[in-house]
Scaffold this motif. Structure first.
Motif, PDB file in Angstrom:
ATOM      1  N   ASP A  83       0.443  -1.348   0.018  1.00  0.00           N
ATOM      2  CA  ASP A  83      -0.682  -0.389   0.126  1.00  0.00           C
ATOM      3  C   ASP A  83       0.959   1.460  -0.486  1.00  0.00           C
ATOM      4  OD1 ASP A  83      -2.273  -1.859  -0.236  1.00  0.00           O
ATOM      5  OD2 ASP A  83      -2.943  -0.840   2.761  1.00  0.00           O
ATOM      6  N   ALA A  84       1.900   1.444   0.677  1.00  0.00           N
ATOM      7  CA  ALA A  84       2.549   2.367   1.361  1.00  0.00           C
ATOM      8  C   ALA A  84       3.572   2.380  -0.407  1.00  0.00           C
ATOM      9  CB  ALA A  84       4.000   2.158   1.573  1.00  0.00           C
ATOM     10  N   ILE A  85       4.163   1.553  -0.844  1.00  0.00           N
ATOM     11  CA  ILE A  85       4.185   1.717  -2.612  1.00  0.00           C
ATOM     12  C   ILE A  85       3.438   1.953  -3.526  1.00  0.00           C
ATOM     13  CG2 ILE A  85       5.579   0.277  -4.808  1.00  0.00           C
ATOM     14  CD1 ILE A  85       7.579   0.923  -2.089  1.00  0.00           C
ATOM     15  N   ALA A  86       2.158   1.282  -3.360  1.00  0.00           N
ATOM     16  CA  ALA A  86       1.033   2.051  -4.128  1.00  0.00           C
ATOM     17  C   ALA A  86       0.816   3.824  -4.226  1.00  0.00           C
ATOM     18  CB  ALA A  86      -0.231   1.318  -4.217  1.00  0.00           C
ATOM     19  N   PHE A  87       1.019   3.893  -2.807  1.00  0.00           N
ATOM     20  CA  PHE A  87       0.852   5.110  -2.605  1.00  0.00           C
ATOM     21  C   PHE A  87       1.315   6.074  -3.369  1.00  0.00           C
ATOM     22  CE2 PHE A  87       2.405   8.864   0.212  1.00  0.00           C
ATOM     23  CZ  PHE A  87       1.036   9.910   0.219  1.00  0.00           C
ATOM     24  N   ALA A  88       2.701   5.729  -3.278  1.00  0.00           N
ATOM     25  CA  ALA A  88       4.010   6.529  -3.587  1.00  0.00           C
ATOM     26  C   ALA A  88       3.577   6.227  -4.631  1.00  0.00           C
ATOM     27  CB  ALA A  88       5.216   6.001  -3.375  1.00  0.00           C
ATOM     28  N   THR A  89       3.560   5.396  -5.441  1.00  0.00           N
ATOM     29  CA  THR A  89       3.252   5.332  -6.727  1.00  0.00           C
ATOM     30  C   THR A  89       2.447   6.341  -7.765  1.00  0.00           C
ATOM     31  OG1 THR A  89       4.315   3.205  -7.226  1.00  0.00           O
ATOM     32  CG2 THR A  89       3.374   3.603  -8.805  1.00  0.00           C
ATOM     33  N   ARG A  90       1.611   6.238  -7.695  1.00  0.00           N
ATOM     34  CA  ARG A  90       0.326   7.524  -7.375  1.00  0.00           C
ATOM     35  C   ARG A  90       0.766   8.350  -7.644  1.00  0.00           C
ATOM     36  NH1 ARG A  90      -5.672   6.371  -7.664  1.00  0.00           N
ATOM     37  NH2 ARG A  90      -6.705   7.899  -8.500  1.00  0.00           N
ATOM     38  N   LEU A  91       0.986   8.737  -6.434  1.00  0.00           N
ATOM     39  CA  LEU A  91       1.527   9.715  -6.422  1.00  0.00           C
ATOM     40  C   LEU A  91       2.361  10.929  -6.993  1.00  0.00           C
ATOM     41  CD1 LEU A  91       1.247  13.230  -4.512  1.00  0.00           C
ATOM     42  CD2 LEU A  91       2.861  12.291  -2.760  1.00  0.00           C
ATOM     43  N   ALA A  92       3.333   9.820  -7.048  1.00  0.00           N
ATOM     44  CA  ALA A  92       4.691  10.165  -8.300  1.00  0.00           C
ATOM     45  C   ALA A  92       3.688  10.650 -10.567  1.00  0.00           C
ATOM     46  CB  ALA A  92       5.753   8.621  -8.529  1.00  0.00           C
ATOM     47  N   PHE A  93       2.994   9.729 -10.578  1.00  0.00           N
ATOM     48  CA  PHE A  93       1.951   9.939 -11.610  1.00  0.00           C
ATOM     49  C   PHE A  93       1.247  11.439 -11.732  1.00  0.00           C
ATOM     50  CE2 PHE A  93       3.304   5.583 -12.803  1.00  0.00           C
ATOM     51  CZ  PHE A  93       3.503   5.228 -13.627  1.00  0.00           C
ATOM     52  N   ASP A  94       0.698  11.342 -10.518  1.00  0.00           N
ATOM     53  CA  ASP A  94       0.133  12.735 -10.200  1.00  0.00           C
ATOM     54  C   ASP A  94       0.674  14.137 -10.210  1.00  0.00           C
ATOM     55  OD1 ASP A  94      -2.631  13.813  -9.246  1.00  0.00           O
ATOM     56  OD2 ASP A  94      -1.367  14.637  -8.293  1.00  0.00           O
ATOM     57  N   ALA A  95       2.397  13.608  -9.803  1.00  0.00           N
ATOM     58  CA  ALA A  95       2.971  14.960  -9.689  1.00  0.00           C
ATOM     59  C   ALA A  95       4.091  14.610 -10.866  1.00  0.00           C
ATOM     60  CB  ALA A  95       4.649  13.994  -9.331  1.00  0.00           C
ATOM     61  N   GLU A  96       4.015  14.140 -12.005  1.00  0.00           N
ATOM     62  CA  GLU A  96       4.834  13.929 -12.971  1.00  0.00           C
ATOM     63  C   GLU A  96       3.344  14.925 -13.132  1.00  0.00           C
ATOM     64  OE1 GLU A  96       7.466  13.830 -16.363  1.00  0.00           O
ATOM     65  OE2 GLU A  96       7.798  13.553 -13.876  1.00  0.00           O
ATOM     66  N   SER A  97       1.957  14.855 -13.176  1.00  0.00           N
ATOM     67  CA  SER A  97       1.421  15.877 -14.756  1.00  0.00           C
ATOM     68  C   SER A  97       1.477  16.889 -13.976  1.00  0.00           C
ATOM     69  CB  SER A  97      -0.038  14.339 -14.668  1.00  0.00           C
ATOM     70  OG  SER A  97      -0.394  14.765 -13.215  1.00  0.00           O
ATOM     71  N   HIS A  98       1.990  17.178 -13.022  1.00  0.00           N
ATOM     72  CA  HIS A  98       1.622  18.949 -12.274  1.00  0.00           C
ATOM     73  C   HIS A  98       3.025  18.832 -12.767  1.00  0.00           C
ATOM     74  CE1 HIS A  98      -1.972  17.236 -10.737  1.00  0.00           C
ATOM     75  NE2 HIS A  98      -2.407  18.800 -11.090  1.00  0.00           N
ATOM     76  N   ASP A  99       4.197  18.960 -13.150  1.00  0.00           N
ATOM     77  CA  ASP A  99       5.502  19.091 -13.369  1.00  0.00           C
ATOM     78  C   ASP A  99       5.888  19.390 -12.094  1.00  0.00           C
ATOM     79  OD1 ASP A  99       8.054  18.938 -14.451  1.00  0.00           O
ATOM     80  OD2 ASP A  99       7.838  20.587 -15.535  1.00  0.00           O
ATOM     81  N   HIS A 100       5.891  18.801 -10.737  1.00  0.00           N
ATOM     82  CA  HIS A 100       6.764  19.363  -9.142  1.00  0.00           C
ATOM     83  C   HIS A 100       6.171  17.980  -8.860  1.00  0.00           C
ATOM     84  CE1 HIS A 100       7.068  21.963  -6.646  1.00  0.00           C
ATOM     85  NE2 HIS A 100       5.953  21.487  -6.427  1.00  0.00           N
ATOM     86  N   HIS A 101       7.411  17.975  -8.222  1.00  0.00           N
ATOM     87  CA  HIS A 101       7.510  16.913  -7.713  1.00  0.00           C
ATOM     88  C   HIS A 101       8.292  17.548  -6.316  1.00  0.00           C
ATOM     89  CE1 HIS A 101       8.725  16.959 -11.663  1.00  0.00           C
ATOM     90  NE2 HIS A 101       8.065  15.719 -12.030  1.00  0.00           N
ATOM     91  N   PRO A 102       7.203  15.924  -5.338  1.00  0.00           N
ATOM     92  CA  PRO A 102       8.125  16.150  -3.797  1.00  0.00           C
ATOM     93  C   PRO A 102       8.949  15.234  -3.670  1.00  0.00           C
ATOM     94  CG  PRO A 102       6.456  14.062  -3.923  1.00  0.00           C
ATOM     95  CD  PRO A 102       6.398  14.696  -5.298  1.00  0.00           C
ATOM     96  N   ASP A 103       9.730  15.396  -2.512  1.00  0.00           N
ATOM     97  CA  ASP A 103      11.117  14.449  -1.777  1.00  0.00           C
ATOM     98  C   ASP A 103       9.891  13.500  -1.339  1.00  0.00           C
ATOM     99  OD1 ASP A 103      13.335  15.395  -3.257  1.00  0.00           O
ATOM    100  OD2 ASP A 103      13.578  17.018  -1.166  1.00  0.00           O
TER     101      ASP A 103
END
Length: 100
Positions: free
Chosen positions: A36-56
């Protein structure tokens, strides 16, 4: 545009579990399982990529720590608060709880 400390302080108080650390908006979530932690991080990564703004992101077993900061602005901007709101929405899909 970088927000001033007063704006940041006012807005971060409205975000449950979020804080400011090292010039970034930070929150740790805990999930029921490592997948679940990995799935969350992956989902967030795709969302961040779509906004061209990425968290650490830091993943430690079932805990994911997120830090939002707009590096090219030298601090916290509106983009970071949008990212935090997106993280909250996505975390809700995985029934995350704030992690210690």
């Amino acid at each position: 545009m970088k927000l001033n400390p007063s704006e940041i302080d006012t807005r971060v108080r409205a975000l449950a579990g979020w804080s400011v650390k090292d010039n970034a908006l930070v929150k740790r979530y805990e999930f029921a399982s490592f997948p679940d932690a990995i799935a969350f991080a992956t989902r967030l990564a795709f969302d961040a990529e779509s906004h061209d703004h990425h968290p650490d992101l830091t993943i430690s077993y079932r805990k994911v720590t997120i830090a939002w900061s707009t590096h090219d602005e030298g601090g916290i901007t509106e983009k970071d608060f949008t990212g935090a709101a997106d993280a909250e929405r996505i975390a809700g899909l995985f029934h995350a709880k704030p992690g210690a």
